[in-house]
Design a protein around this motif. Structure first.
Motif, short mmCIF file in Angstrom:
data_model
loop_
_atom_site.label_atom_id
_atom_site.label_comp_id
_atom_site.label_asym_id
_atom_site.label_seq_id
_atom_site.Cartn_x
_atom_site.Cartn_y
_atom_site.Cartn_z
N ILE A 1 0.82 -1.20 0.00
CA ILE A 1 0.00 0.00 0.00
C ILE A 1 0.86 1.26 0.00
N ILE A 2 1.85 1.31 0.88
CA ILE A 2 2.66 2.51 1.02
C ILE A 2 4.06 2.18 0.55
N GLY A 3 4.36 2.51 -0.68
CA GLY A 3 5.67 2.21 -1.26
C GLY A 3 5.90 0.70 -1.30
N PRO A 4 7.08 0.23 -0.84
CA PRO A 4 7.35 -1.21 -0.85
C PRO A 4 6.82 -1.93 0.40
N LEU A 5 6.05 -1.22 1.25
CA LEU A 5 5.60 -1.78 2.52
C LEU A 5 4.10 -2.06 2.50
N THR A 6 3.73 -3.14 3.19
CA THR A 6 2.31 -3.39 3.42
C THR A 6 1.85 -2.49 4.55
N LYS B 1 0.70 -3.32 7.55
CA LYS B 1 1.26 -3.76 8.83
C LYS B 1 2.72 -3.33 8.96
N GLN B 2 3.50 -3.54 7.89
CA GLN B 2 4.90 -3.15 7.93
C GLN B 2 5.04 -1.65 8.15
N PHE B 3 4.17 -0.87 7.51
CA PHE B 3 4.22 0.58 7.69
C PHE B 3 3.91 0.97 9.14
N LEU B 4 2.96 0.28 9.76
CA LEU B 4 2.65 0.57 11.17
C LEU B 4 3.83 0.23 12.06
N TYR B 5 4.48 -0.91 11.82
CA TYR B 5 5.65 -1.28 12.63
C TYR B 5 6.77 -0.24 12.49
N VAL B 6 7.08 0.13 11.26
CA VAL B 6 8.17 1.10 11.02
C VAL B 6 7.80 2.46 11.59
N GLY B 7 6.55 2.89 11.38
CA GLY B 7 6.11 4.19 11.91
C GLY B 7 6.12 4.21 13.43
N GLY B 8 5.66 3.13 14.07
CA GLY B 8 5.66 3.06 15.53
C GLY B 8 7.07 3.07 16.09
N GLY B 9 7.97 2.30 15.49
CA GLY B 9 9.37 2.26 15.94
C GLY B 9 10.06 3.59 15.76
N ALA B 10 9.79 4.25 14.64
CA ALA B 10 10.40 5.56 14.39
C ALA B 10 9.85 6.59 15.37
N GLY B 11 8.55 6.52 15.68
CA GLY B 11 7.95 7.48 16.62
C GLY B 11 8.51 7.29 18.02
N ILE B 12 8.63 6.04 18.49
CA ILE B 12 9.17 5.80 19.83
C ILE B 12 10.64 6.22 19.89
N SER B 13 11.39 5.97 18.83
CA SER B 13 12.81 6.38 18.79
C SER B 13 12.94 7.90 18.83
#
Length: 170
Positions: free
Chosen positions: A15-20, A22-34
């Protein structure tokens, strides 16, 4: 009327670039917490937690374990650690099976091992001993082995001797 059968139904849509999604939520959540850790803590304190969170984020988004998503393995591990475990000890496994038992007889200082026979082997041995006994009895009574001789033998004795002869040859 022809219908098209959907294929590749197990593959999630990108859906969003090369990410599904779920993958986008994981990456976004990890980046936000970092980002939150970077802003709240001094940089030298925040580096290790940020690296750990980014590693977990990458594993959740892209990692696979035994052909399954990493989150499934993480979930199964979590439930295994929290669930009750029942450990059973089976006494029968530690014993030898009857076919594997070895009976030992001590003769002086030397030990002789005699394997115990299974039921089928015992039956075959009894049958062969019975045949040999009939052959020995027939020899002592001077009953003819060949039916061509003119000495009278009952049909049962003649049949038993033929069976004994054929068993003895094999």
């Amino acid at each position: 009327m022809q219908f098209q059968v959907p294929q590749f139904i197990e593959v999630e849509d990108k859906i969003i670039g090369p990410l599904t999604f779920k993958q986008f939520l994981y990456v976004g959540g990890g980046a936000g917490i970092s980002f939150i850790l970077w802003r709240l803590l001094p940089l030298w304190v925040a580096v290790l937690p940020i690296l750990g969170i980014l590693g977990l984020t990458a594993a959740l988004a892209m990692g696979q374990w035994n052909g399954r998503p990493f989150i499934t393995g993480l979930e199964n591990s979590f439930y295994y650690l929290l669930s009750k475990k029942l450990y059973l000890w089976s006494q029968q496994r530690s014993r030898k099976k009857p076919e594997q038992e070895i009976v030992g007889k001590v003769l002086g200082k030397q030990e002789v091992y005699i394997p115990r026979l299974a039921d089928s082997k015992l039956h075959e041995l009894a049958w062969s001993l019975d045949i040999h006994e009939r052959v020995e009895n027939a020899r002592f009574r001077d009953v003819p082995v060949n039916a061509s001789e003119n000495v009278a033998a009952t049909p049962d004795e003649d049949l038993a001797l033929r069976i004994a002869r054929s068993a003895q040859i094999r």
